[in-house]
Design a protein around this motif. Structure first.
Motif, mmCIF file in Angstrom:
data_model
loop_
_atom_site.group_PDB
_atom_site.id
_atom_site.type_symbol
_atom_site.label_atom_id
_atom_site.label_comp_id
_atom_site.label_asym_id
_atom_site.label_seq_id
_atom_site.Cartn_x
_atom_site.Cartn_y
_atom_site.Cartn_z
ATOM 1 N N GLU A 297 -0.127 6.910 2.026
ATOM 2 C CA GLU A 297 -1.393 7.503 2.450
ATOM 3 C C GLU A 297 -2.397 6.426 2.872
ATOM 4 O O GLU A 297 -3.059 6.544 3.906
ATOM 5 C CB GLU A 297 -1.973 8.346 1.311
ATOM 6 N N THR A 298 -2.512 5.366 2.058
ATOM 7 C CA THR A 298 -3.422 4.267 2.386
ATOM 8 C C THR A 298 -2.961 3.566 3.668
ATOM 9 O O THR A 298 -3.778 3.220 4.530
ATOM 10 C CB THR A 298 -3.494 3.249 1.230
ATOM 11 N N TRP A 299 -1.643 3.372 3.787
ATOM 12 C CA TRP A 299 -1.095 2.723 4.975
ATOM 13 C C TRP A 299 -1.426 3.520 6.233
ATOM 14 O O TRP A 299 -1.809 2.949 7.249
ATOM 15 C CB TRP A 299 0.411 2.524 4.838
ATOM 16 N N THR A 300 -1.306 4.834 6.156
ATOM 17 C CA THR A 300 -1.620 5.690 7.299
ATOM 18 C C THR A 300 -3.088 5.531 7.691
ATOM 19 O O THR A 300 -3.421 5.469 8.881
ATOM 20 C CB THR A 300 -1.297 7.159 6.978
ATOM 21 N N GLY A 301 -3.972 5.442 6.699
ATOM 22 C CA GLY A 301 -5.395 5.229 6.974
ATOM 23 C C GLY A 301 -5.657 3.884 7.624
ATOM 24 O O GLY A 301 -6.452 3.781 8.579
ATOM 25 N N ILE A 302 -5.012 2.840 7.131
ATOM 26 C CA ILE A 302 -5.173 1.496 7.701
ATOM 27 C C ILE A 302 -4.688 1.485 9.151
ATOM 28 O O ILE A 302 -5.350 0.947 10.045
ATOM 29 C CB ILE A 302 -4.401 0.456 6.865
ATOM 30 N N HIS B 176 0.829 -1.200 0.000
ATOM 31 C CA HIS B 176 0.000 0.000 0.000
ATOM 32 C C HIS B 176 0.862 1.249 0.000
ATOM 33 O O HIS B 176 1.937 1.272 0.593
ATOM 34 C CB HIS B 176 -0.930 0.003 1.227
ATOM 35 N N ASP B 177 0.345 2.279 -0.641
ATOM 36 C CA ASP B 177 1.056 3.554 -0.656
ATOM 37 C C ASP B 177 1.004 4.164 0.752
ATOM 38 O O ASP B 177 0.175 3.771 1.567
ATOM 39 C CB ASP B 177 0.434 4.510 -1.705
#
Length: 120
Positions: free
Chosen positions: A102-107, A99-100
């Motif tokens: 930004e997506t990782w931070t959301g997860i 995951h990029d």
């Protein structure tokens, strides 16, 4: 002979230790105390000052056996726990790579929120 109640383990006082590690320390202390009592009684027997009370010796050996078994069970549980932690670390590594940022931070934020809700 020494009463086995005197061999009660002293709790580890380090506040940062997990409960299972604290219990392992307590078990090691109790095992060492019983072994010392048995050795002391045997030395007294060898000197000829007094025989070992067979009932006391049996209680001491039985207590030692139970403490050693509890210690082994605790260590076995820890092995399974370490395996789960390694699996979780591998899973996190794979998800992070796929995951990029930004997506990782959301997860990660979602997982932290869930952990707080569940009291973890």
């Amino acid at each position: 002979m020494t009463d086995m109640t005197n061999a009660a383990p002293v709790a580890a006082t380090s506040p940062g230790l997990p409960e299972d590690q604290r219990r392992l320390i307590e078990l090691d202390d109790a095992i060492a105390k019983i072994r010392t009592q048995i050795a002391t009684a045997d030395l007294a027997r060898q000197r000829g000052t007094r025989p070992i009370d067979p009932d006391w010796f049996h209680r001491a050996r039985t207590a030692l056996r139970h403490l050693c078994r509890e210690r082994a069970e605790l260590l076995a549980q820890g092995t399974g726990r370490r395996r789960r932690e390694k699996l979780k670390d591998a899973l996190i590594g794979i998800l992070r790579e796929r995951h990029d940022p930004e997506t990782w931070t959301g997860i990660l934020a979602e997982a932290q929120a869930r952990a707080e809700r569940e009291g973890l």
